[in-house]
Design a protein around this motif. Sequence first.
Motif, mmCIF file in Angstrom:
data_model
loop_
_atom_site.group_PDB
_atom_site.id
_atom_site.type_symbol
_atom_site.label_atom_id
_atom_site.label_comp_id
_atom_site.label_asym_id
_atom_site.label_seq_id
_atom_site.Cartn_x
_atom_site.Cartn_y
_atom_site.Cartn_z
ATOM 1 N N MET A 77 7.040 54.384 -16.562
ATOM 2 C CA MET A 77 7.221 53.269 -15.630
ATOM 3 C C MET A 77 6.559 53.586 -14.279
ATOM 4 O O MET A 77 5.922 52.732 -13.654
ATOM 5 C CB MET A 77 8.717 53.008 -15.409
ATOM 6 N N GLY A 78 6.692 54.860 -13.839
ATOM 7 C CA GLY A 78 6.129 55.261 -12.552
ATOM 8 C C GLY A 78 4.617 55.148 -12.538
ATOM 9 O O GLY A 78 4.024 54.618 -11.589
ATOM 10 N N THR A 79 3.982 55.634 -13.601
ATOM 11 C CA THR A 79 2.521 55.559 -13.700
ATOM 12 C C THR A 79 2.054 54.111 -13.787
ATOM 13 O O THR A 79 1.059 53.725 -13.160
ATOM 14 C CB THR A 79 2.027 56.346 -14.931
ATOM 15 N N LEU A 80 2.798 53.303 -14.543
ATOM 16 C CA LEU A 80 2.470 51.874 -14.649
ATOM 17 C C LEU A 80 2.575 51.202 -13.282
ATOM 18 O O LEU A 80 1.748 50.361 -12.923
ATOM 19 C CB LEU A 80 3.415 51.199 -15.646
ATOM 20 N N GLY A 81 3.588 51.592 -12.508
ATOM 21 C CA GLY A 81 3.765 51.039 -11.169
ATOM 22 C C GLY A 81 2.583 51.341 -10.267
ATOM 23 O O GLY A 81 2.147 50.489 -9.475
ATOM 24 N N ILE A 82 2.032 52.543 -10.379
ATOM 25 C CA ILE A 82 0.855 52.922 -9.588
ATOM 26 C C ILE A 82 -0.340 52.059 -9.982
ATOM 27 O O ILE A 82 -1.081 51.571 -9.119
ATOM 28 C CB ILE A 82 0.535 54.422 -9.788
ATOM 29 N N ILE A 83 -0.509 51.859 -11.276
ATOM 30 C CA ILE A 83 -1.625 51.039 -11.756
ATOM 31 C C ILE A 83 -1.486 49.596 -11.265
ATOM 32 O O ILE A 83 -2.459 48.969 -10.846
ATOM 33 C CB ILE A 83 -1.691 51.087 -13.302
ATOM 34 N N ILE A 84 -0.256 49.063 -11.310
ATOM 35 C CA ILE A 84 -0.007 47.699 -10.811
ATOM 36 C C ILE A 84 -0.330 47.618 -9.321
ATOM 37 O O ILE A 84 -0.954 46.664 -8.845
ATOM 38 C CB ILE A 84 1.455 47.283 -11.071
ATOM 39 N N ALA A 85 0.090 48.634 -8.559
ATOM 40 C CA ALA A 85 -0.158 48.654 -7.119
ATOM 41 C C ALA A 85 -1.655 48.669 -6.815
ATOM 42 O O ALA A 85 -2.124 47.995 -5.887
ATOM 43 C CB ALA A 85 0.519 49.868 -6.489
ATOM 44 N N ILE A 86 -2.404 49.426 -7.591
ATOM 45 C CA ILE A 86 -3.864 49.480 -7.414
ATOM 46 C C ILE A 86 -4.475 48.109 -7.701
ATOM 47 O O ILE A 86 -5.350 47.632 -6.963
ATOM 48 C CB ILE A 86 -4.468 50.555 -8.334
ATOM 49 N N PHE A 87 -4.007 47.455 -8.757
ATOM 50 C CA PHE A 87 -4.489 46.114 -9.085
ATOM 51 C C PHE A 87 -4.193 45.148 -7.940
ATOM 52 O O PHE A 87 -5.033 44.308 -7.577
ATOM 53 C CB PHE A 87 -3.838 45.613 -10.375
ATOM 54 N N VAL A 88 -3.000 45.263 -7.358
ATOM 55 C CA VAL A 88 -2.609 44.390 -6.239
ATOM 56 C C VAL A 88 -3.548 44.592 -5.048
ATOM 57 O O VAL A 88 -3.966 43.622 -4.403
ATOM 58 C CB VAL A 88 -1.144 44.663 -5.833
ATOM 59 N N ILE A 89 -3.888 45.838 -4.757
ATOM 60 C CA ILE A 89 -4.789 46.120 -3.630
ATOM 61 C C ILE A 89 -6.146 45.451 -3.844
ATOM 62 O O ILE A 89 -6.674 44.772 -2.960
ATOM 63 C CB ILE A 89 -4.973 47.647 -3.437
ATOM 64 N N VAL A 90 -6.715 45.629 -5.020
ATOM 65 C CA VAL A 90 -8.038 45.061 -5.299
ATOM 66 C C VAL A 90 -7.988 43.533 -5.265
ATOM 67 O O VAL A 90 -8.826 42.880 -4.644
ATOM 68 C CB VAL A 90 -8.569 45.557 -6.658
ATOM 69 N N PHE A 91 -6.984 42.962 -5.923
ATOM 70 C CA PHE A 91 -6.866 41.507 -6.013
ATOM 71 C C PHE A 91 -6.670 40.873 -4.637
ATOM 72 O O PHE A 91 -7.361 39.915 -4.281
ATOM 73 C CB PHE A 91 -5.699 41.137 -6.935
ATOM 74 N N MET A 92 -5.739 41.416 -3.852
ATOM 75 C CA MET A 92 -5.449 40.829 -2.541
ATOM 76 C C MET A 92 -6.615 41.020 -1.570
ATOM 77 O O MET A 92 -6.889 40.152 -0.735
ATOM 78 C CB MET A 92 -4.167 41.428 -1.968
ATOM 79 N N ALA A 93 -7.320 42.148 -1.672
ATOM 80 C CA ALA A 93 -8.475 42.381 -0.799
ATOM 81 C C ALA A 93 -9.567 41.359 -1.089
ATOM 82 O O ALA A 93 -10.209 40.832 -0.172
ATOM 83 C CB ALA A 93 -9.004 43.796 -0.996
ATOM 84 N N MET A 94 -9.782 41.072 -2.388
ATOM 85 C CA MET A 94 -10.794 40.079 -2.757
ATOM 86 C C MET A 94 -10.390 38.673 -2.320
ATOM 87 O O MET A 94 -11.240 37.810 -2.137
ATOM 88 C CB MET A 94 -11.032 40.122 -4.267
ATOM 89 N N LYS A 95 -9.093 38.456 -2.126
ATOM 90 C CA LYS A 95 -8.602 37.165 -1.650
ATOM 91 C C LYS A 95 -8.642 37.068 -0.125
ATOM 92 O O LYS A 95 -8.275 36.043 0.456
ATOM 93 C CB LYS A 95 -7.165 36.923 -2.146
ATOM 94 N N GLY A 96 -9.054 38.164 0.520
ATOM 95 C CA GLY A 96 -9.228 38.113 1.972
ATOM 96 C C GLY A 96 -8.094 38.672 2.797
ATOM 97 O O GLY A 96 -8.130 38.600 4.030
ATOM 98 N N PHE A 97 -7.069 39.260 2.159
ATOM 99 C CA PHE A 97 -5.975 39.865 2.922
ATOM 100 C C PHE A 97 -6.431 41.180 3.541
ATOM 101 O O PHE A 97 -7.238 41.915 2.972
ATOM 102 C CB PHE A 97 -4.765 40.113 2.019
ATOM 103 N N SER A 98 -5.896 41.498 4.702
ATOM 104 C CA SER A 98 -6.243 42.749 5.388
ATOM 105 C C SER A 98 -5.597 43.935 4.682
ATOM 106 O O SER A 98 -4.440 43.867 4.246
ATOM 107 C CB SER A 98 -5.770 42.702 6.845
ATOM 108 N N ILE A 99 -6.325 45.042 4.621
ATOM 109 C CA ILE A 99 -5.795 46.257 4.006
ATOM 110 C C ILE A 99 -4.606 46.794 4.794
ATOM 111 O O ILE A 99 -3.739 47.465 4.241
ATOM 112 C CB ILE A 99 -6.901 47.339 3.907
#
Length: 437
Positions: free
Chosen positions: A1-23
Motif C-alpha cells: 500500500m505504501g509503495t502504491l501511495g508513492i506511485i499515486i502521489a507521483i502521478f498527482v504531481i505530473v497530472f496537476m503540473a500539466m493542468k497548470g497548478f504550481s509545484i
Amino acid sequence: MGTLGIIIAIFVIVFMAMKGFSIVFIAPVASIIVIITNGMDFFPSLIGTEASFMTGLTGFIINYFAVFLLGSILAQYIEKSGAAQAIAQKVLSITGTEKPFPVLVAIFLIGAILTYGGISLFVVLFVVIPLAKPLFQQLNIAWNLIVIPVFLGIGTFTMTMLPGTPSIQNVVPTKYLGTQLTAAPLIGIVATIVAIAAGIWYMRFALNKSIKNKETFKLDEEANEKQIELKEKVPSFFLSILPILVLIVIIFVGSAMKVENIVLIGLGAAVIISAIIFYKYIPSHKQAVSLGANGSVMPIFFTSASVAFGVVITLAPGFQAISDFILGIPGNPLISLTIASAALGAITGSASGGLGIAMEAFAQSYLAMGVDPDAMHRISAIASSVFTGLPHAGAVLSLFALTGLTHKNAFKYVFIIMTLPNLLALIAALIIGIFFY
C-alpha cells in the motif's frame, strides 16, 4: 500500500503540473498522499522539525538561497544594462543573418554563452526571443523551430556537462558528495562534444525538413505573445562579457584550489563588477538589485518544494521497496544511479529538483559502495536532465508564453532537442565513468 501511495502521489504531481497548478501547492498535496498511505505520523512528517516536508524545503533554501540570490541579481544587471543584448548582437554579427542555419547556430551560441556565464535560463529567454523573431520573419523560417536552438543552448551541456558551469544542477551534487564544480572534466567535456554534435545535427535536419515541407514564418493569430523592446544604448561587447569571464575564471581557479563555496565567491565578484562597469547603463541600481532579489524567491521555492516532496518519499516505509529495486539493478552502480536521477527529473519536470531528491535518497549509499564521487556528480547531473523536456516543465511553459507557441505546434521539437543530445551524452558519460573512474 505504501509503495502504491508513492506511485499515486507521483502521478498527482505530473497530472496537476500539466493542468497548470504550481509545484509549491502540488508538492505538499502529494506529500500528504504519501504520508497517509504509508501510515506515517501526519504532522511530524509534514511540518516536524526533525525530518519532514518542511525541513526538506528549508534545508534546500538554506543551502542554495545565496546561489539563487546572487545569480538572479547578476542576471538583472546583465539584462537591464543591455549587456546580454550586446553579446547576442556580437554573435549574430559573426555568424551572419542572411541564411537560416547560421541564424539558428547564433541563437544556440547566445543561449550557451549566457547560461554558462551564470545567467538564469528564464532571463536568457527574454533576451533571445526579441532578437530572433525579426530574423525568423525576415528569412521566413517557421517560428516553431525557435525552440530547437534555444533549448540546445540553455538546457543541455551548459546546464549539467561543462566543467565549472555555475548552474544549480552543477552545484547541488557538491553539497552531498564533497566535489567541485569542475568534477570529472573528462566525462563533462566528452558529453559536451556529443551533445553539441547531436543537437547541431538535429537542428539542421529539422530546418531542412521544414523548408522541404514549405513551412513558413506564421504566428497563431490568437497567440498572446509578449512584446519586448530592445535597448538603443548598450555597453561594448568586452564590457558586456567581462563579468561572465570573471565568474568562469574564479570558478576554475577556485575549484582547482578546492576553495569552498567558490560559486558564491564568483557570483559575488561578478555582481560587484557588473554594478561598477554597467553603472551608466542602468537607470536604477536599487531597482536592479530589488528585482533580482525578488526574482530569486519563486525559482528556489519551486525547486525546494520538489526536493521536500522527495524527502517525504525517502522517509516513507513504501520507499524501501523502490530503493531496494534501484540499488539492486545489476551492473555498475553508476547505471542504477543514472536510472534514479533520470526518473526523478522526469517526475518533477525539473533537473535540479529531481537531482536534489536523488542525492538526498541515494548519495550516501553509493558513496558507501565506493563509487567515485566525481563520476557520481557528473553522471547524475546529466541524467537528471534527460527527460525534463516534458509538458509540465517550467522552462517549456515559459518559452511557450513568450513566443506564442503551443504544445500542439512546438512540443515535439522541445522533447527531441532536450532528450536526444542529453541521452546520447549520458551514454557517452556512462561509458567513460564505468571504464575510467
